[in-house]
Design a protein around this motif. Structure first.
Motif, PDB file in Angstrom:
ATOM      1  N   ILE A  23       8.183 -34.084  34.498  1.00  0.00           N
ATOM      2  CA  ILE A  23       7.573 -33.474  33.815  1.00  0.00           C
ATOM      3  C   ILE A  23       6.653 -34.508  33.153  1.00  0.00           C
ATOM      4  CG2 ILE A  23       6.246 -31.735  32.995  1.00  0.00           C
ATOM      5  CD1 ILE A  23       8.213 -29.612  33.637  1.00  0.00           C
ATOM      6  N   ALA A  24       4.579 -34.758  33.924  1.00  0.00           N
ATOM      7  CA  ALA A  24       4.676 -36.114  32.849  1.00  0.00           C
ATOM      8  C   ALA A  24       2.662 -35.654  33.157  1.00  0.00           C
ATOM      9  CB  ALA A  24       4.608 -37.965  34.112  1.00  0.00           C
ATOM     10  N   SER A  61       1.729 -44.973  40.981  1.00  0.00           N
ATOM     11  CA  SER A  61       1.020 -43.799  39.950  1.00  0.00           C
ATOM     12  C   SER A  61       0.953 -44.014  38.723  1.00  0.00           C
ATOM     13  CB  SER A  61       1.503 -42.271  41.293  1.00  0.00           C
ATOM     14  OG  SER A  61       0.851 -41.331  39.998  1.00  0.00           O
ATOM     15  N   PHE A  62       0.370 -44.047  37.789  1.00  0.00           N
ATOM     16  CA  PHE A  62       0.650 -44.406  36.508  1.00  0.00           C
ATOM     17  C   PHE A  62       0.498 -42.476  36.394  1.00  0.00           C
ATOM     18  CE2 PHE A  62      -1.511 -48.048  38.453  1.00  0.00           C
ATOM     19  CZ  PHE A  62      -0.704 -49.209  37.337  1.00  0.00           C
ATOM     20  N   HIS A  63       1.867 -43.315  34.690  1.00  0.00           N
ATOM     21  CA  HIS A  63       2.346 -41.510  33.721  1.00  0.00           C
ATOM     22  C   HIS A  63       3.020 -42.373  33.038  1.00  0.00           C
ATOM     23  CE1 HIS A  63       5.359 -42.888  36.735  1.00  0.00           C
ATOM     24  NE2 HIS A  63       5.712 -41.427  35.836  1.00  0.00           N
ATOM     25  N   MET A  64       3.054 -41.074  32.732  1.00  0.00           N
ATOM     26  CA  MET A  64       3.261 -41.141  30.958  1.00  0.00           C
ATOM     27  C   MET A  64       4.858 -39.632  31.328  1.00  0.00           C
ATOM     28  SD  MET A  64       1.973 -41.057  26.751  1.00  0.00           S
ATOM     29  CE  MET A  64       1.241 -39.532  26.916  1.00  0.00           C
ATOM     30  N   CYS A 107      -9.954 -47.956  26.888  1.00  0.00           N
ATOM     31  CA  CYS A 107      -9.359 -46.617  26.759  1.00  0.00           C
ATOM     32  C   CYS A 107      -8.182 -45.758  27.010  1.00  0.00           C
ATOM     33  CB  CYS A 107     -10.355 -46.387  26.615  1.00  0.00           C
ATOM     34  SG  CYS A 107     -10.598 -45.567  24.773  1.00  0.00           S
ATOM     35  N   LEU A 108      -7.634 -45.279  26.984  1.00  0.00           N
ATOM     36  CA  LEU A 108      -6.133 -44.262  28.158  1.00  0.00           C
ATOM     37  C   LEU A 108      -6.509 -43.203  27.657  1.00  0.00           C
ATOM     38  CD1 LEU A 108      -3.849 -44.230  29.263  1.00  0.00           C
ATOM     39  CD2 LEU A 108      -2.050 -44.337  27.572  1.00  0.00           C
ATOM     40  N   ASP A 109      -6.791 -41.973  28.700  1.00  0.00           N
ATOM     41  CA  ASP A 109      -6.915 -40.939  29.269  1.00  0.00           C
ATOM     42  C   ASP A 109      -5.815 -40.496  29.960  1.00  0.00           C
ATOM     43  OD1 ASP A 109      -8.195 -38.723  28.067  1.00  0.00           O
ATOM     44  OD2 ASP A 109      -9.675 -38.764  28.033  1.00  0.00           O
ATOM     45  N   PHE A 110      -5.533 -38.925  30.001  1.00  0.00           N
ATOM     46  CA  PHE A 110      -5.158 -38.022  31.376  1.00  0.00           C
ATOM     47  C   PHE A 110      -6.021 -36.576  31.578  1.00  0.00           C
ATOM     48  CE2 PHE A 110      -2.431 -39.522  27.285  1.00  0.00           C
ATOM     49  CZ  PHE A 110      -1.929 -40.317  28.155  1.00  0.00           C
ATOM     50  N   SER A 111      -5.649 -36.765  33.354  1.00  0.00           N
ATOM     51  CA  SER A 111      -6.615 -35.977  34.147  1.00  0.00           C
ATOM     52  C   SER A 111      -5.513 -34.877  34.821  1.00  0.00           C
ATOM     53  CB  SER A 111      -7.117 -36.529  35.343  1.00  0.00           C
ATOM     54  OG  SER A 111      -5.544 -37.309  36.058  1.00  0.00           O
ATOM     55  N   ILE A 137       3.821 -45.420  29.458  1.00  0.00           N
ATOM     56  CA  ILE A 137       3.951 -46.027  30.647  1.00  0.00           C
ATOM     57  C   ILE A 137       3.805 -46.985  31.306  1.00  0.00           C
ATOM     58  CG2 ILE A 137       1.288 -45.741  32.689  1.00  0.00           C
ATOM     59  CD1 ILE A 137       0.194 -44.693  30.643  1.00  0.00           C
ATOM     60  N   SER A 138       4.878 -46.974  32.500  1.00  0.00           N
ATOM     61  CA  SER A 138       5.334 -48.111  33.457  1.00  0.00           C
ATOM     62  C   SER A 138       4.197 -49.206  33.530  1.00  0.00           C
ATOM     63  CB  SER A 138       6.573 -47.984  34.509  1.00  0.00           C
ATOM     64  OG  SER A 138       7.952 -47.509  33.366  1.00  0.00           O
ATOM     65  N   LEU A 139       4.569 -50.387  33.382  1.00  0.00           N
ATOM     66  CA  LEU A 139       3.932 -51.855  34.069  1.00  0.00           C
ATOM     67  C   LEU A 139       4.425 -52.215  35.316  1.00  0.00           C
ATOM     68  CD1 LEU A 139       1.083 -52.574  31.663  1.00  0.00           C
ATOM     69  CD2 LEU A 139       0.913 -51.223  33.321  1.00  0.00           C
ATOM     70  N   SER A 140       5.484 -51.916  35.776  1.00  0.00           N
ATOM     71  CA  SER A 140       6.858 -52.249  36.303  1.00  0.00           C
ATOM     72  C   SER A 140       8.416 -51.638  36.413  1.00  0.00           C
ATOM     73  CB  SER A 140       7.652 -54.171  36.275  1.00  0.00           C
ATOM     74  OG  SER A 140       8.367 -53.816  35.001  1.00  0.00           O
TER      75      SER A 140
END
Length: 256
Positions: free
Chosen positions: A163-164, A199-202, A144-148, A113-116
Motif C-alpha cells: 500500500i503506497a 509509477s513512482f510511489h512510496m 519538492c515532493l508531494d503525493f496525490s 521512492i525507487s529510481l531503479s
C-alpha cells in the motif's frame, strides 16, 4: 677470602654442574616421537562456507528476488523520504482499515521512492559505478515532493503486496528525469533498466502474498484516510539528495 678465590670457586662449581647435567642426560631414557592417530571425520557434516538462510520466516515472510552469490552486491538507487515520522498517523489509520489482514500486515521501514530496480553489481565495479552516478546527478536541482493518492502494488514475484502513496504530477516529472539519468548509468554497466512507464510511489505498508484483488474494495477508505492527513501531518517536502544502497554500503549524492 681474596677475589681470586671467589673466581676459582665459581669456576669449580660451574664445572661440577655441567658434569652433573651430562650425567643426567646419559641416564635419562630417550623420548620417542609418538604418531597421533587421525580423528575419524566421516560422520561430521560438511557445511559450505557461504551458507545463507532463505527461510521467509526469518525475514517476516519476505522472499529474495534472487539468490545470494558471493561477489554479487544487490544495488538500487532511491529517494529517501526525510520526514518518516509524519507518516505514523496515516499508517495507524490504514492498519485500522486492514484489521482483517492484521496477521500479514507490516509497516514499512526506511520508506523511499525507487529510481531503479534492484540490480546485481560486482564488487570491483562499485567505485566506478558510484562515480558515474555522481556525474549524472551533478547539475540536478532540488525539488519538492508531494503525493496525490494511494495505490496498491504487487512485486514481480507476487510474494508481497504494497500500500503506497503515489506522487503528484509535478513530482513525477522530476522523478522521471532522475530515473532516465540512472538508466544512462545502468546502460553503461549493462544492467537492467527501470520500468518503461514507471509509477513512482512510496510504500508504507506491506502484506505477504498477492492481496491486490482483496484490497481493491478498500481503496476509497484508504484515500479518505490520506485526505485527512494531507496538509495536516503530511506536507510537501524538499528533496535535496539522492541515495544508492550497494550491499551494506550507502552512498549519498547532494543536489544543487
Amino acid at each position: 677470602m681474596s677475589a681470586l678465590s671467589f673466581i676459582s670457586n665459581y669456576g669449580s662449581s660451574s664445572d661440577e654442574s655441567e658434569k652433573e647435567s651430562e650425567e643426567n642426560k646419559r641416564l635419562q631414557p630417550q623420548c620417542k616421537k609418538i604418531k597421533l592417530q587421525l580423528p575419524d571425520l566421516s560422520c561430521v557434516p560438511i557445511v559450505p562456507p557461504e551458507s545463507h538462510s532463505e527461510d521467509p520466516q526469518d525475514h517476516g515472510g519476505r522472499v529474495r528476488s534472487f539468490p545470494h552469490v558471493r561477489g554479487n552486491w544487490a544495488t538500487f538507487i532511491y529517494v529517501k523520504y526525510p520526514e518518516e515520522e509524519s507518516l505514523l498517523s496515516l499508517s495507524q489509520r490504514l492498519l485500522g482499515i486492514l484489521s482483517a489482514f492484521k496477521d500479514s500486515c507490516h509497516v514499512c521501514d526506511n520508506v523511499h521512492i525507487s529510481l531503479s530496480k534492484t540490480v546485481v553489481l560486482q564488487y570491483h565495479l562499485i567505485t566506478p559505478f558510484t562515480r558515474s552516478l555522481q556525474e549524472v546527478f551533478r547539475n540536478i536541482d532540488c525539488f519538492c515532493l508531494d503525493f496525490s493518492g494511494i495505490k496498491v502494488y504487487c512485486n514481480e514475484e507476487n510474494t508481497r503486496t504494497f500500500i503506497a502513496l503515489e506522487v503528484d504530477y509535478s513530482s513525477k516529472i522530476r522523478l522521471l528525469q532522475l530515473s532516465q539519468n540512472v538508466d544512462d548509468v545502468l546502460k553503461e554497466y549493462k544492467l537492467p533498466l527501470f520500468y518503461e512507464n514507471p509509477s513512482f510511489h512510496m510504500s508504507i505498508i506491506w502484506l505477504t502474498g498477492d492481496k491486490k484483488a482483496e484490497l481493491s474494495s478498500l481503496m476509497s477508505e484508504f484515500n479518505n484516510s490520506l485526505n485527512k492527513e494531507l496538509g495536516n501531518t503530511i506536507n510537501p517536502v524538499l528533496v535535496s539528495d539522492l541515495n544508492c544502497k550497494i550491499g551494506n554500503k550507502y552512498f549519498q549524492f547532494t543536489l544543487q
